[in-house]
Design a protein around this motif. Structure first.
Motif, PDB file in Angstrom:
ATOM      1  N   ALA A 196      19.454 -73.383 -17.766  1.00 24.42           N
ATOM      2  CA  ALA A 196      19.369 -74.551 -18.415  1.00 24.42           C
ATOM      3  C   ALA A 196      18.178 -74.943 -19.257  1.00 24.42           C
ATOM      4  N   GLN A 197      17.121 -74.633 -18.998  1.00 24.00           N
ATOM      5  CA  GLN A 197      15.674 -74.990 -19.771  1.00 24.00           C
ATOM      6  C   GLN A 197      15.175 -73.892 -20.314  1.00 24.00           C
ATOM      7  N   PHE A 198      15.648 -72.524 -20.120  1.00 31.08           N
ATOM      8  CA  PHE A 198      15.018 -71.334 -20.729  1.00 31.08           C
ATOM      9  C   PHE A 198      14.945 -71.431 -22.285  1.00 31.08           C
ATOM     10  N   ALA A 199      15.948 -71.746 -22.978  1.00 31.79           N
ATOM     11  CA  ALA A 199      15.869 -72.158 -24.551  1.00 31.79           C
ATOM     12  C   ALA A 199      14.662 -72.887 -25.059  1.00 31.79           C
ATOM     13  N   GLU A 200      14.479 -74.099 -24.250  1.00 29.02           N
ATOM     14  CA  GLU A 200      13.284 -74.942 -24.469  1.00 29.02           C
ATOM     15  C   GLU A 200      11.837 -73.947 -24.481  1.00 29.02           C
ATOM     16  N   ARG A 201      11.847 -73.265 -23.243  1.00 27.84           N
ATOM     17  CA  ARG A 201      10.637 -72.705 -23.008  1.00 27.84           C
ATOM     18  C   ARG A 201      10.321 -71.575 -23.951  1.00 27.84           C
ATOM     19  N   VAL A 202      11.368 -71.061 -24.644  1.00 27.74           N
ATOM     20  CA  VAL A 202      11.217 -69.996 -25.625  1.00 27.74           C
ATOM     21  C   VAL A 202      10.667 -70.589 -26.962  1.00 27.74           C
ATOM     22  N   ALA A 203      11.132 -71.909 -27.042  1.00 28.28           N
ATOM     23  CA  ALA A 203      10.807 -72.771 -28.262  1.00 28.28           C
ATOM     24  C   ALA A 203       9.408 -73.044 -28.126  1.00 28.28           C
ATOM     25  N   ARG A 204       8.842 -73.378 -27.184  1.00 32.32           N
ATOM     26  CA  ARG A 204       7.683 -73.404 -26.716  1.00 32.32           C
ATOM     27  C   ARG A 204       6.668 -72.356 -26.971  1.00 32.32           C
ATOM     28  N   VAL A 205       6.916 -71.084 -26.641  1.00 36.85           N
ATOM     29  CA  VAL A 205       6.276 -69.847 -27.014  1.00 36.85           C
ATOM     30  C   VAL A 205       6.154 -69.603 -28.436  1.00 36.85           C
ATOM     31  N   ARG A 206       7.058 -69.974 -29.095  1.00 39.47           N
ATOM     32  CA  ARG A 206       7.179 -69.686 -30.825  1.00 39.47           C
ATOM     33  C   ARG A 206       6.317 -70.840 -31.200  1.00 39.47           C
ATOM     34  N   ARG A 207       6.196 -71.955 -30.817  1.00 35.79           N
ATOM     35  CA  ARG A 207       5.351 -72.887 -31.541  1.00 35.79           C
ATOM     36  C   ARG A 207       4.002 -72.629 -31.197  1.00 35.79           C
ATOM     37  N   GLU A 208       3.463 -72.304 -30.084  1.00 33.59           N
ATOM     38  CA  GLU A 208       2.129 -72.064 -29.505  1.00 33.59           C
ATOM     39  C   GLU A 208       1.765 -70.858 -30.244  1.00 33.59           C
ATOM     40  N   LEU A 209       2.282 -69.927 -30.434  1.00 31.13           N
ATOM     41  CA  LEU A 209       1.861 -68.784 -31.291  1.00 31.13           C
ATOM     42  C   LEU A 209       1.765 -69.084 -32.658  1.00 31.13           C
TER      43      LEU A 209
END
Length: 404
Positions: A283-296
């Motif tokens: 359920a939460q995987f897509a949000e964790r992916v978005a966080r990786v993109r924001r940080e980079l």
């Protein structure tokens, strides 16, 4: 995609949508930079009946692997991993004939040859297969299916050990491929398969390993069902650190009736505890992916604003998923380097980042080096230790942004 390629169920649920990207191994020549690129949706779904995670087969293996840009032997740690495997398998199993499927440039079978054990590689890519033959590894240029396997068995006899490393995710016809593995195998033989573990992919945000050449992503539960579809029974599993977290599946012909080891039950229990046998774990995987993109992107934009130079190290398939998903272009990442001369002078697909020889880093002395094959962290940290000489730092984007 309307049905699961393993069990045929229509119960497919979206996990993460990475937009549309070009195939990750289609590097561009300079003469192609003014030409359009074809992109394909990259949407991971999971089947809620057999729990096989998968993407649509929008490209074919023939599109990718007839000529391939990846040579396994350029990774020192991977060659050593293969050497240890061969030493252990030779001691425990005493095979007389070993077949490796997707044998690449002979990175593994060269150790079998050194032990005077009869072997054969089956490799679809013409260029890397030729490299294997040049190094003394017998190699057939072919894709594996039941017909190819039957022909190999008829000519060479059944194999005591069949190895399939980092290929079980690369074939859309998983049932036909598994039947091919069984057809190669002696009735008392062993199959060893290494493939990335969906458990670590999810837990450590390794979404860049989702790309068009990887058609499916396995838990032990879904792998066990896939093996059964071709007449193989899972009897043991090992957890490996390779590729950020992999599983080594040991299988035998199902008619032997071999009981699975306790390790199989242990890993199945860990997957269940992580929620990967139900929808809650996804359920939460897509949000964790978005966080990786924001940080980079925040890091790269801040570095550009401060006049700091950032270059890349490596041009792996996973890196191209990351670059394209994040929208990174040469204004933020000036170039990347790679040990593979095949990629020099080319440009990454989609992002069109120049790929140069590794020596360029020492010549330019950048402030930061973004390590794209983060799964080789220990090996590459040692290789890039010279970056400290001018105060440069290494950047690892996954599982969380880390500057060292």
């Amino acid at each position: 995609m309307t049905t699961c390629r393993l069990c045929g169920s229509a119960s497919l649920v979206g996990v993460v949508d990475l937009g549309a990207t070009p195939p990750c191994e289609r590097f561009l020549g300079a003469e192609q930079l003014d030409e359009p690129e074809t992109t394909y949706p990259l949407h991971l779904r999971v089947c809620t009946d057999c729990w096989l995670a998968q993407i649509p087969a929008l490209i074919t293996p023939q599109d990718t692997f007839t000529e391939y840009a990846y040579y396994s032997s350029y990774s020192t740690s991977w060659v050593e991993h293969a050497r240890r495997f061969v030493a252990d398998a030779a001691e425990r199993l005493r095979p007389r004939f070993v077949v490796e499927v997707a044998s690449n440039d002979g990175y593994l079978l060269r150790h079998v040859v050194e032990r005077d054990i009869r072997c054969l590689g089956i490799e679809p890519s013409v260029n890397v297969g030729q490299a294997a033959r040049d190094n003394g590894v017998p190699t057939l240029t072919a894709f594996l299916g039941p017909e190819t396997a039957a022909a190999v068995r008829a000519e060479h006899g059944p194999a005591d050990l069949v190895v399939a490393n980092n290929v079980y995710a690369h074939i859309p016809d998983v049932i036909g491929f598994t039947r091919g593995l069984r057809a190669l195998l002696d009735d008392r033989g062993w199959v060893s398969i290494e493939v990335q573990h969906l458990l670590t992919l999810m837990e450590l945000n390794q979404y860049d390993t989702i790309y068009h050449e990887h058609f499916q992503y396995y838990t032990v539960a879904s792998a066990e069902r896939a093996l059964a579809s071709g007449g193989l029974a899972l009897v043991d599993v090992e957890l490996l650190p390779t590729h950020g977290g992999s599983i080594r599946l040991w299988a035998r012909p199902e008619e032997l009736g071999a009981e699975p080891s306790p390790r199989v039950a242990e890993v199945l229990a860990a997957e269940k505890a992580a929620g990967l046998h139900e929808l809650s774990g996804y359920a939460q995987f897509a949000e964790r992916v978005a966080r990786v993109r924001r940080e980079l992107l925040t890091f790269l934009l801040d570095a550009a604003a401060q006049g700091r130079t950032v270059v890349g190290y490596g041009a792996p398939g996973k890196g191209n998923t990351l670059l394209n998903h994040c929208g990174i272009r040469p204004d933020l990442l000036r170039y990347t380097v790679d040990r593979n001369p095949y990629k020099h002078g080319r440009f990454t697909p989609g992002a069109r980042i120049p790929v140069l020889p590794p020596e360029q880093i020492a010549a330019d002395r950048p402030d930061y080096v973004l390590v794209l094959p983060w799964n080789l962290r220990e090996e590459l940290t040692a290789q890039l230790s010279y970056v400290r000489e001018w105060g440069g730092r290494l950047v690892f984007p996954i599982p969380r942004l880390e500057i060292v």
